[in-house]
Design a protein around this motif. Sequence first.
Motif, short mmCIF file in Angstrom:
data_model
loop_
_atom_site.label_atom_id
_atom_site.label_comp_id
_atom_site.label_asym_id
_atom_site.label_seq_id
_atom_site.Cartn_x
_atom_site.Cartn_y
_atom_site.Cartn_z
N VAL A 74 -129.55 27.71 88.57
CA VAL A 74 -129.07 26.72 89.53
C VAL A 74 -129.13 27.30 90.94
CG1 VAL A 74 -127.08 25.35 90.26
CG2 VAL A 74 -127.63 25.54 87.82
N LYS A 75 -128.68 28.53 91.09
CA LYS A 75 -128.67 29.16 92.41
C LYS A 75 -130.09 29.41 92.92
CE LYS A 75 -124.20 31.33 91.52
NZ LYS A 75 -123.46 32.58 91.23
N ASN A 86 -131.64 25.44 93.31
CA ASN A 86 -130.87 24.50 94.13
C ASN A 86 -131.31 23.06 93.86
OD1 ASN A 86 -128.81 24.09 96.12
ND2 ASN A 86 -130.41 23.59 97.60
N VAL A 145 -126.98 18.87 88.75
CA VAL A 145 -126.65 19.84 87.72
C VAL A 145 -125.74 19.16 86.71
CG1 VAL A 145 -125.58 22.07 87.19
CG2 VAL A 145 -126.79 21.75 89.37
N LEU A 177 -120.94 25.78 93.72
CA LEU A 177 -121.51 24.44 93.89
C LEU A 177 -120.92 23.74 95.12
CD1 LEU A 177 -121.53 23.26 90.15
CD2 LEU A 177 -123.56 23.61 91.57
N GLU A 178 -119.60 23.78 95.23
CA GLU A 178 -118.95 23.10 96.36
C GLU A 178 -119.29 23.76 97.69
OE1 GLU A 178 -115.13 21.14 94.03
OE2 GLU A 178 -114.88 23.10 95.00
N TYR A 233 -122.61 20.59 97.05
CA TYR A 233 -122.63 19.71 95.89
C TYR A 233 -121.29 18.97 95.80
CZ TYR A 233 -126.84 21.85 93.85
OH TYR A 233 -128.12 22.29 93.60
N VAL A 265 -118.89 17.56 93.13
CA VAL A 265 -118.75 17.95 91.73
C VAL A 265 -117.70 17.11 91.02
CG1 VAL A 265 -118.32 19.87 90.16
CG2 VAL A 265 -119.34 20.33 92.41
N ALA A 315 -122.89 17.64 88.98
CA ALA A 315 -122.89 18.03 90.39
C ALA A 315 -124.09 17.38 91.09
CB ALA A 315 -122.97 19.55 90.51
N ARG A 366 -125.98 16.91 95.01
CA ARG A 366 -126.05 17.21 96.44
C ARG A 366 -126.97 16.23 97.17
NH1 ARG A 366 -130.74 18.70 97.72
NH2 ARG A 366 -132.14 19.94 96.45
#
Length: 357
Positions: free
Chosen positions: A115-116, A119, A123, A147-148, A152, A154, A177, A179
């Motif tokens: 995920v990182k 991006n 998710v 995430l926040e 994102y 969430v 999540a 964005r």
Amino acid sequence: MENKTNTLKAVDFFCGGGGMSYGMLEAGINVLAGIDNEENCRNTYDANIGKDKFIKEDVFDLKEEELENRLKLDKNDDDLILIGCSPCQFWSIINTKREKSTKSANLLIEFARFVKHFNPGYVVVENVPGVLRKKKESGLEDFIIWLEDNNYNVHFEVHNVSEYGVPQSRKRFTLIANRVTTEKINPEKKEGTKVTVRDVIGEPNGFPKISDGNRDETEFIHTVPTISEINKRRLKKIAKDGGNRLGFANDPELQLPCFIGKDDWFKDTFGRLWWDKPSPTITTKFFSISNGRFAHPEEDRALSLREGATLQSFPKKYIFHGTSTSAIARLIGNAVPPQYAKCIGESIIKNHTNGII
């Protein structure tokens, strides 16, 4: 925000036999691949999701760049959904041998690497409620903070899949999540009466009566193991439609020594399903009457493989491949119910297309 067409695509980590992937496909999302380290998932995944979409890899060994090149993924892609429904034995309240599943405790942390790196626009994480109760130890707390911190929105909550059209009571932690918009995406519940056991199995629904030991060699797999003579006698004393082991508790020949004087312990063991309620949680042992409330509502046997799959909301056309009853039951019991996955997918599409599905 202008209306957008649905160009969403997903990569399903820890895909198993494809429950989440199938639900996403049914919602209208293109599933690029499913990743799992168990080869015995491949044939089932290929048969239902698409040939050559299964990637056998251990997420601990898989590198972000390797996946990027293999699937030609882009970073910061608003159309990309990364899904992580990791095996959850370590955080499950019903697991009694946690030392055997220690490795699964860190799977969320490994998923977070991808995920990182990518991006993605969206998710999705689905797991047992225990991952939320132990959110510090499981890595969930740090994941949500990341995430926040990275814009994102969430949503995370424990949902019962029976609220989403699945004929089963099954509580699952779900995180979505996003964005791409400022919305927190919550899967939409199915309004009206819950789907029950009677709605999906039994003779009117295409399930002929069978006896224990029935072997169905067709793809319908209406297969059920043989039970011992003493268990047959026990089942005959259990009331139809929701009865439990107290039906034979006063018979000294049939009562199990471990339950003498313990009528309130594990009452679901040897219990029958109710016709007019959702089923209990379908575990990997749903084909065994001694492992929970898995006896047929009126027939003296456990649930068949196809009945378990149907209560998990798999369509009857779904093909399962496995070397044994227990191998197929494991694929079924470990799956995300496809109908629930479809609800998640539809909610993401609705968000992504500004309400146009």
